[in-house]
Design a protein around this motif. Structure first.
Motif, PDB file in Angstrom:
ATOM      1  N   ALA A   1       0.952  -1.181  -0.137  1.00 34.53           N
ATOM      2  CA  ALA A   1       0.000   0.144   0.033  1.00 34.53           C
ATOM      3  C   ALA A   1       0.941   1.227  -0.033  1.00 34.53           C
ATOM      4  CB  ALA A   1      -0.880  -0.101   1.104  1.00 34.53           C
ATOM      5  N   GLU A   2       1.956   1.349   0.718  1.00 33.15           N
ATOM      6  CA  GLU A   2       2.960   2.248   0.729  1.00 33.15           C
ATOM      7  C   GLU A   2       3.383   2.727  -0.557  1.00 33.15           C
ATOM      8  OE1 GLU A   2       5.666   0.880   3.805  1.00 33.15           O
ATOM      9  OE2 GLU A   2       4.511   2.340   5.307  1.00 33.15           O
ATOM     10  N   ASP A   3       3.743   1.502  -1.308  1.00 26.03           N
ATOM     11  CA  ASP A   3       4.347   1.513  -2.541  1.00 26.03           C
ATOM     12  C   ASP A   3       3.389   2.156  -3.553  1.00 26.03           C
ATOM     13  OD1 ASP A   3       6.625   0.712  -1.553  1.00 26.03           O
ATOM     14  OD2 ASP A   3       6.365  -1.391  -2.484  1.00 26.03           O
ATOM     15  N   LEU A   4       2.295   1.635  -3.535  1.00 26.56           N
ATOM     16  CA  LEU A   4       1.030   1.953  -4.323  1.00 26.56           C
ATOM     17  C   LEU A   4       0.711   3.465  -4.323  1.00 26.56           C
ATOM     18  CD1 LEU A   4      -1.434  -1.118  -4.092  1.00 26.56           C
ATOM     19  CD2 LEU A   4      -0.152  -0.137  -6.355  1.00 26.56           C
TER      20      LEU A   4
ATOM     21  N   PHE B   1       1.218   9.285  -6.265  1.00 25.66           N
ATOM     22  CA  PHE B   1       1.312  10.800  -6.055  1.00 25.66           C
ATOM     23  C   PHE B   1       2.414  11.135  -7.022  1.00 25.66           C
ATOM     24  CE2 PHE B   1      -1.041  10.177  -2.236  1.00 25.66           C
ATOM     25  CZ  PHE B   1      -1.816  11.170  -2.307  1.00 25.66           C
ATOM     26  N   LEU B   2       3.497  10.059  -7.338  1.00 28.15           N
ATOM     27  CA  LEU B   2       4.720  10.521  -8.211  1.00 28.15           C
ATOM     28  C   LEU B   2       4.052  10.511  -9.572  1.00 28.15           C
ATOM     29  CD1 LEU B   2       7.689  10.670  -8.693  1.00 28.15           C
ATOM     30  CD2 LEU B   2       7.656   8.161  -9.085  1.00 28.15           C
ATOM     31  N   ARG B   3       3.013   9.609  -9.980  1.00 28.90           N
ATOM     32  CA  ARG B   3       2.548   9.809 -11.536  1.00 28.90           C
ATOM     33  C   ARG B   3       1.442  10.992 -11.640  1.00 28.90           C
ATOM     34  NH1 ARG B   3       1.506   3.671 -13.749  1.00 28.90           N
ATOM     35  NH2 ARG B   3       3.642   2.965 -13.127  1.00 28.90           N
ATOM     36  N   ALA B   4       0.906  11.251 -10.437  1.00 25.44           N
ATOM     37  CA  ALA B   4       0.234  12.264 -10.609  1.00 25.44           C
ATOM     38  C   ALA B   4       0.916  13.690 -10.615  1.00 25.44           C
ATOM     39  CB  ALA B   4      -0.762  12.700  -9.174  1.00 25.44           C
ATOM     40  N   TYR B   5       2.120  13.697  -9.960  1.00 24.66           N
ATOM     41  CA  TYR B   5       2.814  15.041  -9.817  1.00 24.66           C
ATOM     42  C   TYR B   5       3.459  15.190 -11.411  1.00 24.66           C
ATOM     43  CZ  TYR B   5       6.348  18.447  -8.989  1.00 24.66           C
ATOM     44  OH  TYR B   5       7.144  19.572  -9.038  1.00 24.66           O
ATOM     45  N   ARG B   6       3.820  14.194 -11.997  1.00 30.72           N
ATOM     46  CA  ARG B   6       4.246  14.009 -13.324  1.00 30.72           C
ATOM     47  C   ARG B   6       3.190  14.389 -14.326  1.00 30.72           C
ATOM     48  NH1 ARG B   6       7.591   8.538 -13.203  1.00 30.72           N
ATOM     49  NH2 ARG B   6       9.481   9.467 -12.134  1.00 30.72           N
ATOM     50  N   ALA B   7       2.049  14.068 -14.179  1.00 26.36           N
ATOM     51  CA  ALA B   7       0.928  14.247 -15.092  1.00 26.36           C
ATOM     52  C   ALA B   7       0.455  15.824 -14.859  1.00 26.36           C
ATOM     53  CB  ALA B   7      -0.166  13.434 -14.577  1.00 26.36           C
ATOM     54  N   VAL B   8       0.185  16.231 -13.648  1.00 24.06           N
ATOM     55  CA  VAL B   8      -0.329  17.755 -13.338  1.00 24.06           C
ATOM     56  C   VAL B   8       0.803  18.548 -13.936  1.00 24.06           C
ATOM     57  CG1 VAL B   8       0.491  18.248 -10.975  1.00 24.06           C
ATOM     58  CG2 VAL B   8      -1.775  18.952 -11.842  1.00 24.06           C
TER      59      VAL B   8
END
Length: 186
Positions: free
Chosen positions: A47-50, A55-62
């Motif tokens: 769960a921590e990894d997910l 959030f990493l992918r969200a940051y890259r996207a936004v």
């Protein structure tokens, strides 16, 4: 009244300053992302990894979004959609391995203010719920987790799962009915 005045604080912060706005986005949604990831994966470390990957992918996207897209963003369903996609992709990669035992690791941490008896009862209940959730068909488990763990409204669950609202209601209803039957509760 401008469009900026109508935005929630998170989207407004994202438009003002990406890094500070993303810190607000993280603070506002880290709990729901982690608890959903925990119920989907069944293991604290997974769960921590997910959640971190979400959030990493969200940051890259936004970072690549224009102001209009950020202003229209529904942050909670957007983050949970990213989480679901990561979880599904991980599941495909691990398809040859047996599914995890959702009771394998504790679902929550110990509250030092809580007595031993209350802590044991809460942990036992959490373990039992995790085991029962693991027995549900995937579409029902996802709908129940998003509705009753993540506390999403039906409309946002429909967005995350990309299914009609009526189907969400059906999955939640059938999942809860099956949980009651499996748990011996009427």
């Amino acid at each position: 009244m401008s469009v900026m005045d109508c935005l929630d604080p998170v989207r407004k912060a994202l438009l003002d300053d990406l890094d500070e706005g993303f810190a607000e986005l993280y603070g506002a949604h880290r709990g729901v992302v982690f608890s959903t990831a925990l119920r989907l994966s069944g293991r604290w470390a997974d769960a921590e990894d997910l959640a971190a990957e979400t959030f990493l992918r969200a940051y890259r996207a936004v970072a690549g979004y224009d102001a209009e897209r950020i202003a229209a963003l529904q942050t909670r369903p957007w983050l949970l959609t990213i989480l679901m996609n990561i979880w599904r992709n991980c599941g495909r990669a691990k398809s040859r391995k047996p599914p995890p035992d959702l009771r394998e690791e504790p679902v929550d941490t110990v509250d030092p203010r809580e007595g031993v008896e209350e802590s044991a009862l809460r942990r036992e209940t959490g373990d039992e719920l995790a085991g029962l959730l693991a027995l549900l068909p995937e579409e029902q488990r996802l709908a129940v987790v998003l509705r009753h763990v993540s506390d999403l409204p039906v409309s946002e669950i429909a967005t995350v799962l990309r299914i009609p609202e009526g189907t969400v209601k059906s999955h939640v209803s059938r999942g809860l009915k099956r949980l009651r039957t499996l748990g011996g509760v009427r």
